[in-house]
Design a protein around this motif. Structure first.
Motif, PDB file in Angstrom:
ATOM      1  N   CYS A  92       2.789  -3.764  49.019  1.00 30.81           N
ATOM      2  CA  CYS A  92       1.790  -3.388  50.021  1.00 30.81           C
ATOM      3  C   CYS A  92       1.236  -4.623  50.723  1.00 30.81           C
ATOM      4  O   CYS A  92       1.074  -4.631  51.952  1.00 30.81           O
ATOM      5  CB  CYS A  92       0.664  -2.597  49.365  1.00 30.81           C
ATOM      6  SG  CYS A  92       1.130  -0.951  48.784  1.00 30.81           S
ATOM      7  N   LEU A 126       4.237   3.560  51.106  1.00 29.73           N
ATOM      8  CA  LEU A 126       2.788   3.546  51.313  1.00 29.73           C
ATOM      9  C   LEU A 126       2.181   4.914  51.024  1.00 29.73           C
ATOM     10  O   LEU A 126       1.067   5.000  50.483  1.00 29.73           O
ATOM     11  CB  LEU A 126       2.468   3.122  52.747  1.00 29.73           C
ATOM     12  CG  LEU A 126       2.780   1.672  53.112  1.00 29.73           C
ATOM     13  CD1 LEU A 126       2.353   1.390  54.543  1.00 29.73           C
ATOM     14  CD2 LEU A 126       2.094   0.709  52.165  1.00 29.73           C
ATOM     15  N   CYS A 168       1.780   5.133  47.337  1.00 29.55           N
ATOM     16  CA  CYS A 168       0.710   4.275  46.842  1.00 29.55           C
ATOM     17  C   CYS A 168      -0.671   4.814  47.214  1.00 29.55           C
ATOM     18  O   CYS A 168      -1.635   4.624  46.464  1.00 29.55           O
ATOM     19  CB  CYS A 168       0.881   2.864  47.393  1.00 29.55           C
ATOM     20  SG  CYS A 168       2.361   2.007  46.786  1.00 29.55           S
ATOM     21  N   ALA A 170      -2.641  -0.475  50.078  1.00 31.74           N
ATOM     22  CA  ALA A 170      -1.783   0.409  50.872  1.00 31.74           C
ATOM     23  C   ALA A 170      -2.486   0.844  52.151  1.00 31.74           C
ATOM     24  O   ALA A 170      -1.864   0.929  53.219  1.00 31.74           O
ATOM     25  CB  ALA A 170      -1.381   1.629  50.041  1.00 31.74           C
TER      26      ALA A 170
END
Length: 388
Positions: free
Chosen positions: A214, A304, A307, A321
Motif C-alpha cells: 500500500c 487495495l 486491504c 490503503a
C-alpha cells in the motif's frame, strides 16, 4: 494398503521439510545469517514460519532495495527464482510475499533508467508470469454477466418473456502470451500478473507485506507529479467536484468539465493539477513518472479493496490503503482515465463509509458503557432542626 498410503504421506511430509530447510540454509548463506535461523531449521513447518518471520523480511527487503540489487548476478534473486521453481506451494508463497518489495525496487528504476540491467528482478517476475501462463494455459479469464432486463430467479415475472435469457460475456483478464524477456511494451502486463498472484494469495500473506505494498502504491502514483506534496487535498477537491450537482459549484482554480453536465460529470481543477511548469512556463526537470496502465491498475485496485474491507486488515493497513487510493484517484483524475477514475472513487467512498460506520459503532459502545455504569447512590438529606 492404508499403511502403504500413510508411509507415502510421511515420506512426502519429510521431503517437504528437508527441501524447506535446504532453501533456508541457502538463504542464510546469502544473507550472512539471521537470528531465527536455528528455530526455523528445528521447526516442523519451516516454510510457513519463514513466511511470517519479520527478522528475515527486514534483511531481504534491505538487500532488495539496495542500489546494486536486481542485476543478473544477484544471488537473492537467483534464490527466489529457484525457490519458486521448487514446486512447494508454501515455499512459493514465501517468494510471493516479497512481490511488493521486488516491484517497489524494480518499477522506479525501470522508469528512471531504461538501460539499467535489472535482469535479476525480471527473472523472478518472469518465473511468476510463466507459472501463471501455465496454469491458465494462455487463456484469458472470461466472466459472464446476465442480462438485467430479464427477471431474476427470485421473482416471478408478471408477463413471461418469450426471448431467451441473454448473457453478456467479457474478459476479466486477457490471454497471456509466452514471454522470454521483459520488454518495455510488456512490462506492465508481466508485473500486473505478479501483483494479481499476490492478490490471489493475499489471505495467507503477513499483514506487513500488505502494508508495504500500500505504501509503495502511493509512492508510484505520486512519483514525478507536481501535486505530490498536497495529494490528499487534491483528491478531496476532485472528489467534491465529481459529486457536485452541477457546474455552478466552483472551487479554487478554473474548473473544466469532461462530458455532459450532470451529477455524474467529472470536474478537473487546473490549479490543483498544475503540470510541472514554473512561473515562466518552462517545463521543470523532475523525476520521471511510473507508467500506470490498466494492466497495473486492475490488480492494484483489487489489492487495495481487500486491504480496505478485509476483516484481517489492521487499522494501520486500512489507513495506508486509503492513502494509496487517494493518490491513485488524484493520478487517474489528472490523467483523465475513466476506467480508473470510477473504481478509485468507489474505493474512497467505501473507505469513508467504513470509517463512518466504525466511528458510529465506537460512539454507540461508549454511550452504552456510560449509561450502564452504576451511579453512586446519594445519601438522604438530613434536616437539622433546633431542639425545643
Amino acid at each position: 494398503m492404508q499403511e502403504h498410503q500413510q508411509q507415502q504421506e510421511s515420506q512426502s511430509w519429510w521431503s517437504e521439510i528437508t527441501q524447506a530447510r535446504a532453501r533456508i540454509d541457502a538463504l542464510s548463506a546469502i544473507l550472512g545469517g539471521f537470528p531465527s535461523l536455528e528455530p526455523l531449521r528445528a521447526s516442523e513447518t519451516p516454510a510457513r514460519d519463514l513466511l511470517g518471520d519479520s527478522a528475515v523480511a527486514d534483511v531481504v527487503i534491505s538487500k532488495l532495495s539496495s542500489p546494486g540489487a536486481g542485476k543478473g548476478d544477484d544471488e537473492l534473486c537467483q534464490w527466489m527464482y529457484e525457490t519458486y521453481h521448487s514446486g512447494d506451494p508454501e515455499l512459493q508463497s514465501v517468494v510471493v510475499r516479497f512481490v511488493p518489495a521486488i516491484c517497489n525496487a524494480y518499477l522506479p528504476r525501470a522508469a528512471s533508467k531504461p538501460g539499467q540491467s535489472l535482469s535479476g528482478f525480471e527473472a523472478v517476475l518472469l518465473a511468476l508470469y510463466s507459472s501463471e501462463h501455465k496454469i491458465r494455459q494462455g487463456k484469458g479469464i472470461l466472466v459472464t454477466i446476465p442480462n438485467l432486463s430479464q427477471p431474476s430467479l427470485y421473482h416471478t415475472p408478471r408477463v413471461p418473456s418469450s426471448s431467451a435469457t441473454e448473457i453478456k460475456a467479457g474478459y476479466y483478464s486477457p490471454s497471456l502470451q509466452p514471454q522470454e524477456a521483459v520488454k518495455t511494451t510488456k512490462r506492465a502486463a508481466i508485473v500486473g500478473v505478479a501483483l494479481d498472484l499476490f492478490h490471489r494469495k493475499i489471505a495467507a500473506m503477513p499483514d506487513r507485506s500488505k502494508l508495504e505494498l500500500c505504501c509503495a502504491i502511493r509512492e508510484w502514483a505520486m512519483r514525478g507529479c507536481s501535486w505530490a506534496e498536497r495529494v490528499d487535498e487534491v483528491a478531496k477537491l476532485a472528489l467534491l467536484q465529481a459529486i457536485a450537482p452541477g457546474p455552478d459549484v466552483t472551487l479554487t482554480g478554473h474548473v473544466t468539465t469532461v462530458g455532459p453536465s450532470s451529477s455524474t460529470s467529472i470536474f478537473v481543477s487546473r490549479q490543483s493539477f498544475d503540470d510541472d511548469e514554473d512561473e515562466d512556463g518552462d517545463h521543470k526537470e523532475r523525476t520521471l513518472r511510473i507508467p500506470l496502465p490498466w494492466e497495473l491498475f486492475q490488480p492494484i485496485l483489487k489489492i487495495l479493496g481487500h486491504c480496505l474491507l478485509g476483516p484481517s486488515s489492521s487499522p494501520e493497513t486500512r489507513d495506508s490503503a486509503g492513502a494509496a487510493a487517494r493518490a491513485l484517484y488524484a493520478r487517474a483524475t489528472h490523467e483523465i482515465i475513466p476506467e480508473a477514475i470510477l473504481p478509485t472513487r468507489g474505493l474512497l467512498r467505501l473507505d469513508e463509509a467504513a470509517r463512518a460506520a466504525s466511528l458510529a459503532a465506537a460512539t454507540a459502545v461508549a454511550s452504552a458503557s456510560t449509561n450502564s455504569t452504576p451511579s453512586k447512590p446519594k445519601k438522604p438529606e438530613v434536616l437539622l432542626t433546633p431542639g425545643k
